[in-house]
Scaffold this motif. Structure first.
Motif, PDB file in Angstrom:
ATOM      1  N   GLU A  60       0.812  -1.228   0.000  1.00  3.04           N
ATOM      2  CA  GLU A  60       0.000   0.000   0.000  1.00  3.04           C
ATOM      3  C   GLU A  60       0.844   1.277   0.000  1.00  3.04           C
ATOM      4  O   GLU A  60       0.350   2.344  -0.388  1.00  3.04           O
ATOM      5  N   ALA A  61       2.102   1.190   0.431  1.00  2.00           N
ATOM      6  CA  ALA A  61       2.920   2.394   0.681  1.00  2.00           C
ATOM      7  C   ALA A  61       3.119   3.250  -0.557  1.00  2.00           C
ATOM      8  O   ALA A  61       3.098   4.483  -0.497  1.00  2.00           O
ATOM      9  N   VAL A  62       3.326   2.602  -1.689  1.00  2.00           N
ATOM     10  CA  VAL A  62       3.576   3.325  -2.939  1.00  2.00           C
ATOM     11  C   VAL A  62       2.676   2.727  -4.013  1.00  2.00           C
ATOM     12  O   VAL A  62       2.705   1.510  -4.235  1.00  2.00           O
ATOM     13  N   PRO A  63       1.864   3.546  -4.699  1.00  2.00           N
ATOM     14  CA  PRO A  63       0.983   3.008  -5.742  1.00  2.00           C
ATOM     15  C   PRO A  63       1.761   2.217  -6.793  1.00  2.00           C
ATOM     16  O   PRO A  63       2.892   2.572  -7.149  1.00  2.00           O
ATOM     17  N   SER A  64       1.155   1.145  -7.273  1.00  2.00           N
ATOM     18  CA  SER A  64       1.802   0.254  -8.242  1.00  2.00           C
ATOM     19  C   SER A  64       2.323   1.027  -9.454  1.00  2.00           C
ATOM     20  O   SER A  64       1.635   1.885 -10.011  1.00  2.00           O
ATOM     21  N   GLY A  65       3.571   0.720  -9.814  1.00  2.00           N
ATOM     22  CA  GLY A  65       4.182   1.345 -10.996  1.00  2.00           C
ATOM     23  C   GLY A  65       4.963   2.607 -10.691  1.00  2.00           C
ATOM     24  O   GLY A  65       5.750   3.067 -11.520  1.00  2.00           O
ATOM     25  N   GLN A  66       4.753   3.188  -9.504  1.00  2.00           N
ATOM     26  CA  GLN A  66       5.451   4.440  -9.181  1.00  2.00           C
ATOM     27  C   GLN A  66       6.832   4.223  -8.576  1.00  2.00           C
ATOM     28  O   GLN A  66       7.653   5.132  -8.563  1.00  2.00           O
ATOM     29  N   GLY A  67       7.064   3.018  -8.054  1.00  2.00           N
ATOM     30  CA  GLY A  67       8.376   2.716  -7.469  1.00  2.00           C
ATOM     31  C   GLY A  67       8.892   1.393  -7.977  1.00  2.00           C
ATOM     32  O   GLY A  67       8.115   0.527  -8.387  1.00  2.00           O
ATOM     33  N   ARG A 117      22.884   9.838  -5.590  1.00  2.00           N
ATOM     34  CA  ARG A 117      22.735  11.258  -5.206  1.00  2.00           C
ATOM     35  C   ARG A 117      22.366  12.089  -6.427  1.00  2.00           C
ATOM     36  O   ARG A 117      21.428  12.890  -6.409  1.00  2.00           O
ATOM     37  N   GLN A 118      23.117  11.885  -7.508  1.00  2.00           N
ATOM     38  CA  GLN A 118      22.877  12.654  -8.737  1.00  2.00           C
ATOM     39  C   GLN A 118      21.511  12.314  -9.343  1.00  2.00           C
ATOM     40  O   GLN A 118      20.776  13.204  -9.770  1.00  2.00           O
ATOM     41  N   ALA A 119      21.172  11.026  -9.373  1.00  2.00           N
ATOM     42  CA  ALA A 119      19.891  10.597  -9.950  1.00  2.00           C
ATOM     43  C   ALA A 119      18.710  11.151  -9.157  1.00  2.00           C
ATOM     44  O   ALA A 119      17.692  11.551  -9.732  1.00  2.00           O
ATOM     45  N   THR A 120      18.854  11.201  -7.831  1.00  2.00           N
ATOM     46  CA  THR A 120      17.792  11.747  -6.969  1.00  2.00           C
ATOM     47  C   THR A 120      17.565  13.222  -7.285  1.00  2.00           C
ATOM     48  O   THR A 120      16.415  13.683  -7.387  1.00  2.00           O
ATOM     49  N   GLU A 121      18.655  13.962  -7.480  1.00  2.00           N
ATOM     50  CA  GLU A 121      18.562  15.394  -7.813  1.00  2.00           C
ATOM     51  C   GLU A 121      17.895  15.615  -9.162  1.00  2.00           C
ATOM     52  O   GLU A 121      17.084  16.513  -9.335  1.00  2.00           O
ATOM     53  N   GLU A 122      18.244  14.747 -10.128  1.00  2.00           N
ATOM     54  CA  GLU A 122      17.783  14.964 -11.508  1.00  2.00           C
ATOM     55  C   GLU A 122      16.417  14.356 -11.825  1.00  2.00           C
ATOM     56  O   GLU A 122      15.681  14.878 -12.661  1.00  2.00           O
ATOM     57  N   ALA A 123      16.080  13.223 -11.152  1.00  2.00           N
ATOM     58  CA  ALA A 123      14.878  12.505 -11.604  1.00  2.00           C
ATOM     59  C   ALA A 123      13.898  12.113 -10.499  1.00  2.00           C
ATOM     60  O   ALA A 123      12.709  11.956 -10.756  1.00  2.00           O
ATOM     61  N   GLY A 124      14.374  11.908  -9.293  1.00  2.00           N
ATOM     62  CA  GLY A 124      13.492  11.452  -8.214  1.00  2.00           C
ATOM     63  C   GLY A 124      14.235  10.523  -7.274  1.00  2.00           C
ATOM     64  O   GLY A 124      15.297  10.000  -7.613  1.00  2.00           O
ATOM     65  N   ILE A 125      13.664  10.312  -6.096  1.00  2.00           N
ATOM     66  CA  ILE A 125      14.332   9.545  -5.039  1.00  2.00           C
ATOM     67  C   ILE A 125      14.802   8.177  -5.512  1.00  2.00           C
ATOM     68  O   ILE A 125      14.040   7.403  -6.091  1.00  2.00           O
ATOM     69  N   VAL A 126      16.079   7.874  -5.250  1.00  2.00           N
ATOM     70  CA  VAL A 126      16.632   6.533  -5.456  1.00  2.00           C
ATOM     71  C   VAL A 126      17.759   6.340  -4.443  1.00  2.00           C
ATOM     72  O   VAL A 126      18.556   7.247  -4.206  1.00  2.00           O
ATOM     73  N   GLU A 127      17.778   5.172  -3.816  1.00  2.00           N
ATOM     74  CA  GLU A 127      18.725   4.898  -2.730  1.00  2.00           C
ATOM     75  C   GLU A 127      19.243   3.467  -2.832  1.00  2.00           C
ATOM     76  O   GLU A 127      18.605   2.621  -3.464  1.00  2.00           O
ATOM     77  N   SER A 131      11.858   5.804  -6.654  1.00  2.00           N
ATOM     78  CA  SER A 131      10.844   6.163  -7.646  1.00  2.00           C
ATOM     79  C   SER A 131      11.253   5.569  -8.997  1.00  2.00           C
ATOM     80  O   SER A 131      12.444   5.412  -9.286  1.00  2.00           O
ATOM     81  N   ALA A 132      10.266   5.251  -9.827  1.00  2.00           N
ATOM     82  CA  ALA A 132      10.573   4.652 -11.138  1.00  2.00           C
ATOM     83  C   ALA A 132      11.501   5.541 -11.977  1.00  2.00           C
ATOM     84  O   ALA A 132      12.502   5.052 -12.519  1.00  2.00           O
ATOM     85  N   PRO A 133      11.243   6.878 -12.066  1.00  2.00           N
ATOM     86  CA  PRO A 133      12.163   7.724 -12.846  1.00  2.00           C
ATOM     87  C   PRO A 133      13.556   7.797 -12.220  1.00  2.00           C
ATOM     88  O   PRO A 133      14.565   7.832 -12.936  1.00  2.00           O
ATOM     89  N   GLY A 134      13.618   7.816 -10.880  1.00  2.00           N
ATOM     90  CA  GLY A 134      14.910   7.887 -10.194  1.00  2.00           C
ATOM     91  C   GLY A 134      15.752   6.651 -10.445  1.00  2.00           C
ATOM     92  O   GLY A 134      16.960   6.743 -10.722  1.00  2.00           O
ATOM     93  N   VAL A 135      15.125   5.478 -10.372  1.00  2.00           N
ATOM     94  CA  VAL A 135      15.846   4.214 -10.598  1.00  2.00           C
ATOM     95  C   VAL A 135      16.311   4.128 -12.048  1.00  2.00           C
ATOM     96  O   VAL A 135      17.445   3.720 -12.336  1.00  2.00           O
ATOM     97  N   HIS A 160      12.916  -1.146   1.047  1.00  2.00           N
ATOM     98  CA  HIS A 160      14.148  -0.700   1.707  1.00  2.00           C
ATOM     99  C   HIS A 160      14.609   0.674   1.218  1.00  2.00           C
ATOM    100  O   HIS A 160      15.791   0.913   1.019  1.00  2.00           O
ATOM    101  N   SER A 161      13.635   1.545   1.004  1.00  2.00           N
ATOM    102  CA  SER A 161      13.951   2.945   0.687  1.00  2.00           C
ATOM    103  C   SER A 161      13.070   3.843   1.555  1.00  2.00           C
ATOM    104  O   SER A 161      12.104   3.372   2.172  1.00  2.00           O
ATOM    105  N   SER A 162      13.375   5.127   1.574  1.00  7.84           N
ATOM    106  CA  SER A 162      12.610   6.067   2.397  1.00  7.84           C
ATOM    107  C   SER A 162      11.160   6.183   1.925  1.00  7.84           C
ATOM    108  O   SER A 162      10.298   6.658   2.674  1.00  7.84           O
ATOM    109  N   LEU A 163      10.871   5.736   0.693  1.00  5.79           N
ATOM    110  CA  LEU A 163       9.495   5.762   0.194  1.00  5.79           C
ATOM    111  C   LEU A 163       8.600   4.766   0.946  1.00  5.79           C
ATOM    112  O   LEU A 163       7.373   4.832   0.857  1.00  5.79           O
ATOM    113  N   MET A 164       9.225   3.857   1.694  1.00  2.00           N
ATOM    114  CA  MET A 164       8.473   2.875   2.479  1.00  2.00           C
ATOM    115  C   MET A 164       8.106   3.400   3.881  1.00  2.00           C
ATOM    116  O   MET A 164       7.589   2.661   4.701  1.00  2.00           O
ATOM    117  N   LYS A 165       8.365   4.699   4.099  1.00  2.00           N
ATOM    118  CA  LYS A 165       8.098   5.262   5.430  1.00  2.00           C
ATOM    119  C   LYS A 165       6.641   5.053   5.888  1.00  2.00           C
ATOM    120  O   LYS A 165       6.403   4.737   7.053  1.00  2.00           O
TER     121      LYS A 165
END
Length: 313
Positions: A122-129, A147-157, A172-176, A201-206
Motif C-alpha cells: 500500500e505504501a507506494v501506488p503500483s508502478g510508481q516505485g 545522489r545525482q539521480a535523486t537530484e535529476e529525476a526522483g528519489i533513489v537509494e 521512484s521509477a524515474p529515479g531508478v 528498503h527505501s525512504s518511500l516505504m516510510k
C-alpha cells in the motif's frame, strides 16, 4: 567445523510447491503449515503448495509463505539434532531468523509479516516505485550515482548491499531509471530492473514503517537461543532492540555483505540456508569461497546437510 550460522531467504525465492515434499513426508514440517493456516484463518498451505503463481507473488502472501517454509525447514533440521550459533535473514528473512532463535513465536510472526506485506504493497501506488540490481560498481561510486539521480529525476537509494559488486537500488521509477543510466556511465558492468511490486528498503516505504509500529510494539520478545544478526546494523540484535530494528528495516538498506563478513569474523565456517532456493548460498560464496554452504529446501538437501553436519561434529 567451528561455528554454524543459519540463513533465511527473502522475497524473490518463492515458488509454488515449496516445502510440499517435506510436508508430505514429515509431521514436524506439516505441523508448521497447519499452524500458518490457523494463524491466518485460511487454507494458506494450499496456496503455497498448489495455488496460482501470481497470487503467491503478491507481497502480502509472499512474506508469510516464505516465513512458513523457512520455519518448517528449520524445525526439521532441529529435530534431526542440528543447531547453530547465529541466525540471519535477508529482509523478510530476518523474521524467520527471530522465529528460529525463539525471540518471536511463529504464530505471532506469520500474522505480523502478513500485515508487513500489506502495508508495503500500500505504501507506494503500483508502478510508481521499483528496484534494480547494479553489478560491478563499488559502494562509493554508487552513492554518487544515487545522489545525482535523486537530484535529476526522483528519489533513489541503495537498498541491498548483497555481496562484492552486487548492490540493489530502490526508489521512484524515474529515479531508478536515471540511476541505471548513470551507473553504466560510471562503469557498472550491468544493470537490471527487478520484478518487484514496490521500492522496498527505501525512504518511500516510510508509510509502511509507521503503520508497522503499532503492530510490532506489542509483540512478545523471548530470550534468544542463538544470536540474530540484524539487517540494519549487521551486528547482533539485543532483546530490547528487536522491535525498533524490525521497524527501521523497512526503510533501511539490507547490509547483507557486512552481515556475512561479521559472521566470518566470529569464526563461522558453515552456512545453512533454510528456505526455497540457494540465492543466499551463492552470495556467501561471493564473499568467501572457503565457506561451506548447505542450502536445504527438500528431502534430498535436508538429508545431505544433516549428513555433512553430523560428520563434522
Amino acid at each position: 567445523m567451528e561455528k554454524i550460522a543459519v540463513l533465511f531467504p527473502g522475497q524473490g525465492s518463492q515458488h509454488i510447491g515449496m516445502g510440499k515434499e517435506l510436508a508430505d513426508q514429515r509431521d514436524d514440517v506439516k505441523k508448521i503449515f497447519e499452524l500458518a493456516d490457523k494463524a491466518l484463518d485460511e487454507s494458506f498451505s494450499e496456496l503455497i503448495f498448489s495455488g496460482e503463481e501470481e497470487e503467491l507473488k503478491l507481497t502480502a502472501n509472499t512474506q508469510p509463505a516464505l516465513l512458513t517454509v523457512s520455519a518448517a525447514i528449520w524445525q526439521a533440521l532441529k529435530n534431526e539434532g542440528i543447531s547453530a550459533s547465529y541466525a540471519a535473514g535477508h529482509s523478510l528473512g530476518e523474521y524467520s531468523a527471530h522465529v528460529a532463535a525463539g525471540t518471536l513465536s511463529f504464530t505471532e510472526a506469520v500474522q505480523v509479516v502478513r500485515k508487513r506485506g500489506e502495508y508495503m504493497e500500500e505504501a507506494v501506488p503500483s508502478g510508481q516505485g521499483t528496484m534494480a540490481a547494479v553489478l560491478g560498481l563499488e559502494r562509493e561510486a554508487l552513492e554518487e550515482v544515487t545522489r545525482q539521480a535523486t537530484e535529476e529525476a526522483g528519489i533513489v537509494e541503495a537498498a541491498n548491499f548483497n555481496c562484492p559488486g552486487q548492490i540493489v537500488i530502490s526508489g521512484s521509477a524515474p529515479g531508478v531509471e536515471k540511476a541505471m543510466e548513470l551507473a553504466k556511465k560510471a562503469g557498472a558492468r550491468r544493470t537490471m530492473q527487478l520484478q518487484v511490486s514496490g521500492p522496498f528498503h527505501s525512504s518511500l516505504m516510510k508509510p509502511a514503517a509507521e503503520k508497522m509500529n503499532p503492530v510490532l510494539t506489542p509483540m512478545e520478545i523471548g530470550e534468544a537461543e542463538m544470536e540474530v544478526i540484524g539487517n540494519v546494523t549487521a551486528q547482533p540484535v539485543a532483546k530490547e532492540n528487536v522491535v525498533s530494528l524490525l521497524e527501521q528495516q523497512i526503510t533501511s538498506p539490507v547490509l547483507w555483505e557486512d552481515t556475512i563478513n561479521y559472521l566470518l569474523e566470529q569464526g563461522v565456517d558453515t552456512f545453512i540456508e533454510a528456505g526455497p532456493g540457494k540465492v543466499l548460498s551463492g552470495l556467501v560464496k561471493k564473499v568467501s569461497r572457503r565457506a561451506v554452504t548447505l542450502p536445504v529446501y527438500d528431502k534430498e538437501t535436508l538429508d545431505k546437510a544433516v549428513a555433512v553436519l553430523k560428520e563434522g561434529k
